[in-house]
Design a protein around this motif. Structure first.
Motif, PDB file in Angstrom:
ATOM      1  N   THR A 224       3.098  -3.695   3.674  1.00 38.07           N
ATOM      2  CA  THR A 224       1.712  -3.467   4.078  1.00 38.07           C
ATOM      3  C   THR A 224       0.836  -4.707   4.124  1.00 38.07           C
TER       4      THR A 224
ATOM      5  N   ASP B 145       0.408  -9.031   4.797  1.00 42.09           N
ATOM      6  CA  ASP B 145       1.005 -10.274   5.300  1.00 42.09           C
ATOM      7  C   ASP B 145       1.382 -11.208   4.152  1.00 42.09           C
TER       8      ASP B 145
ATOM      9  N   ASP C 121       4.484  -1.080  14.408  1.00 41.32           N
ATOM     10  CA  ASP C 121       3.155  -1.430  14.904  1.00 41.32           C
ATOM     11  C   ASP C 121       2.510  -2.579  14.135  1.00 41.32           C
ATOM     12  N   THR C 122       3.029  -2.889  12.934  1.00 37.21           N
ATOM     13  CA  THR C 122       2.477  -3.995  12.151  1.00 37.21           C
ATOM     14  C   THR C 122       3.588  -4.983  11.794  1.00 37.21           C
ATOM     15  N   ARG C 123       3.184  -6.231  11.588  1.00 36.63           N
ATOM     16  CA  ARG C 123       4.159  -7.261  11.215  1.00 36.63           C
ATOM     17  C   ARG C 123       4.870  -6.936   9.906  1.00 36.63           C
TER      18      ARG C 123
END
Length: 150
Positions: free
Chosen positions: A84, A86, A125-127
């Motif tokens: 969740t 970075d 959808d997220t890194r």
């Protein structure tokens, strides 16, 4: 998910949402953290706890002094937020750098595509979620057994 074998878990990885369960699975299968019995007492008396994953080098007796004083401790309690944030995703990059495993993370057609070696590919959808899923695929393919250096 925590009780599934690596073989049973692998086909489900693409559907596991970002969050604490996925982070715990990374601790278990990618970083190969130690599973120790959870505490059996809190301030209110006896409790029934299952096993809890702790990072390598963290003695169980010392680890449990950092826990909340009441209630059952989830098995993933010590996991970072690799799926969740970075910041924690970058810490996972550092793990792969230390053990000499190739990885990549790119944006393709509006989604993130991550790989750990050529065999573990994932999209999200997220890194952080894309990379967490790729890392877990790698770990469930047996890669995590070589991860003990972290």
């Amino acid at each position: 998910y925590a009780t599934l074998t690596r073989e049973a878990l692998r086909p489900l990885i693409a559907t596991i949402p970002a969050g604490r369960i996925l982070d715990g699975l990374i601790a278990k299968h990618v970083l190969v953290w130690e599973s120790v019995p959870g505490p059996t007492m809190d301030y209110d008396g006896p409790i029934i706890n299952g096993p809890i994953l702790i990072p390598h080098g963290a003695p169980a007796d010392r680890a449990f002094t950092m826990l909340p004083p009441r209630g059952i401790i989830p098995w993933y309690y010590f996991s970072d937020q690799w799926s969740t944030t970075d910041r924690d995703m970058i810490a996972l990059f550092a793990h792969f750098d230390r053990i000499g495993v190739d990885y990549s993370l790119d944006r393709v057609d509006g989604v993130f595509l991550a790989s750990v070696t050529e065999d573990a590919l994932a999209i999200a959808d997220t890194r952080p979620l894309a990379f967490a899923r790729a890392a877990l695929l790698w770990g469930c393919s047996g890669g995590g057994h070589h991860a003990r250096r972290s």
